[in-house]
Motif scaffolding. Structure first.
Motif, short mmCIF file in Angstrom:
data_model
loop_
_atom_site.label_atom_id
_atom_site.label_comp_id
_atom_site.label_asym_id
_atom_site.label_seq_id
_atom_site.Cartn_x
_atom_site.Cartn_y
_atom_site.Cartn_z
N VAL A 15 128.82 17.91 81.81
CA VAL A 15 129.94 17.24 81.16
C VAL A 15 129.71 15.73 81.31
O VAL A 15 129.52 15.23 82.42
CB VAL A 15 131.28 17.62 81.81
CG1 VAL A 15 132.42 16.82 81.18
CG2 VAL A 15 131.55 19.12 81.65
N ALA A 16 129.72 15.03 80.18
CA ALA A 16 129.58 13.57 80.21
C ALA A 16 130.96 12.95 80.32
O ALA A 16 131.84 13.23 79.50
CB ALA A 16 128.87 13.08 78.95
N SER A 17 131.15 12.14 81.33
CA SER A 17 132.41 11.43 81.53
C SER A 17 132.26 10.01 81.04
O SER A 17 131.44 9.24 81.57
CB SER A 17 132.80 11.45 83.02
OG SER A 17 134.02 10.77 83.23
N VAL A 18 133.01 9.65 80.01
CA VAL A 18 132.99 8.29 79.45
C VAL A 18 134.20 7.56 80.02
O VAL A 18 135.35 7.90 79.72
CB VAL A 18 133.04 8.32 77.92
CG1 VAL A 18 133.01 6.90 77.35
CG2 VAL A 18 131.88 9.15 77.36
N GLU A 19 133.95 6.57 80.87
CA GLU A 19 135.03 5.94 81.63
C GLU A 19 135.15 4.45 81.30
O GLU A 19 134.17 3.70 81.42
CB GLU A 19 134.76 6.09 83.14
CG GLU A 19 134.60 7.54 83.58
CD GLU A 19 134.21 7.65 85.06
OE1 GLU A 19 134.22 6.61 85.75
OE2 GLU A 19 133.89 8.77 85.49
N ASP A 20 136.33 4.03 80.89
CA ASP A 20 136.66 2.62 80.79
C ASP A 20 137.38 2.26 82.07
O ASP A 20 138.49 2.74 82.33
CB ASP A 20 137.54 2.34 79.57
CG ASP A 20 136.76 2.50 78.26
OD1 ASP A 20 135.58 2.13 78.24
OD2 ASP A 20 137.34 2.99 77.27
N SER A 21 136.78 1.44 82.88
CA SER A 21 137.26 1.24 84.24
C SER A 21 137.10 -0.21 84.67
O SER A 21 136.70 -1.07 83.87
CB SER A 21 136.50 2.17 85.19
OG SER A 21 137.07 2.18 86.47
N LYS B 292 131.13 0.95 91.40
CA LYS B 292 132.25 0.15 90.89
C LYS B 292 132.67 -0.95 91.87
O LYS B 292 133.86 -1.18 92.11
CB LYS B 292 133.43 1.04 90.52
CG LYS B 292 133.13 2.00 89.38
CD LYS B 292 134.33 2.83 88.99
CE LYS B 292 133.97 3.79 87.85
NZ LYS B 292 135.11 4.66 87.47
N VAL B 293 131.67 -1.64 92.39
CA VAL B 293 131.92 -2.79 93.26
C VAL B 293 131.94 -4.06 92.39
O VAL B 293 131.19 -4.17 91.42
CB VAL B 293 130.82 -2.91 94.33
CG1 VAL B 293 131.06 -4.13 95.22
CG2 VAL B 293 130.76 -1.64 95.17
N GLU B 294 132.80 -4.99 92.73
CA GLU B 294 132.87 -6.25 91.99
C GLU B 294 131.49 -6.90 91.89
O GLU B 294 130.77 -7.01 92.88
CB GLU B 294 133.84 -7.21 92.67
CG GLU B 294 135.30 -6.94 92.36
CD GLU B 294 136.22 -8.00 92.94
OE1 GLU B 294 137.39 -8.05 92.51
OE2 GLU B 294 135.79 -8.75 93.82
N ALA B 295 131.16 -7.34 90.69
CA ALA B 295 129.88 -7.99 90.45
C ALA B 295 130.12 -9.48 90.23
O ALA B 295 130.73 -9.88 89.25
CB ALA B 295 129.21 -7.39 89.21
#
Length: 211
Positions: free
Chosen positions: A104-110, A189-192
């Motif tokens: 299952v591909a999870s497309v995430e806007d995060s 998902k660490v701040e860049a």
């Protein structure tokens, strides 16, 4: 600002190189012939199946990639064909079964978050394929020698207490994808710091890990 970002990237690379001399970050395969074969296979692009938008990040364990692909070609082939055939920027966020497989591909806007708000993790039975198609996401890979599980393994994840000073951080770009195998204990998902904002679109697909 551009010059500063270049200097930061060089410093980051040097720090990770120094840390790697004393830490343990990914599975070590002693078979040099296998390592050469895996590197040549990755470079050949045999695995792509028309997917040309990105290549493996330098942190990807190429021997794990090669051996897992050979053990499970159906899932890996379907994964890359789905990526090649899908408009990853316009498809609505959500979960998409990949035909003919359990994937299952999870497309995430995060959004990225400060490091202290992000959990480290690893998986025993699945491989994390992560591809940031918009924005910049920072990933951390933690050292095994100075990390300890902080909770029970459940259902296919365990989190760690880790030493930040021994952690390697890498910033993603849309021309690279990351693969985290069970031996790659990671933080997502660490701040860049170099990102204009912390909004991202990321594709996450969990592939079965086969012993």
């Amino acid at each position: 600002m551009k010059k500063r970002n270049i200097l930061l990237a060089l410093l980051l690379g040097f720090c990770c190189w120094m840390q790697a001399q004393t830490g343990y970050y990914t599975r070590d395969f002693k078979d040099k012939a296998l390592g050469k074969k895996a590197s040549a296979w990755v470079k050949s692009g045999e695995w792509r199946h028309d997917f040309q938008k990105a290549s493996p990040h330098k942190s990807v364990n190429v021997v794990d990639f090669y051996t897992q692909y050979q053990k499970n070609p159906l899932q890996w082939t379907a994964l890359f064909r789905w990526l090649a055939d899908t408009d990853l920027l316009t498809i609505p966020a959500g979960k998409y079964p990949i035909a003919g497989t359990p994937l299952v591909a999870s497309v995430e806007d995060s959004q990225n978050s400060p490091l202290e708000k992000r959990n480290s993790e690893s998986h025993y039975h699945h491989i994390d394929f992560q591809y940031v198609v918009k924005g910049v996401e920072r990933f951390g890979i933690i050292d095994h020698l100075t990390s300890k599980p902080k909770d029970k393994y459940k259902p296919d994840v365990v989190h760690y207490n880790y030493d930040v000073s021994k952690t390697c951080f890498y910033d993603s770009t849309p021309d690279k994808f990351f693969i985290f195998f069970p031996s790659d204990w990671h933080i997502a998902k660490v701040e860049a710091p170099k990102a204009e904002n912390q909004n991202i679109r990321v594709i996450v697909i969990k592939v079965d890990y086969l012993d």
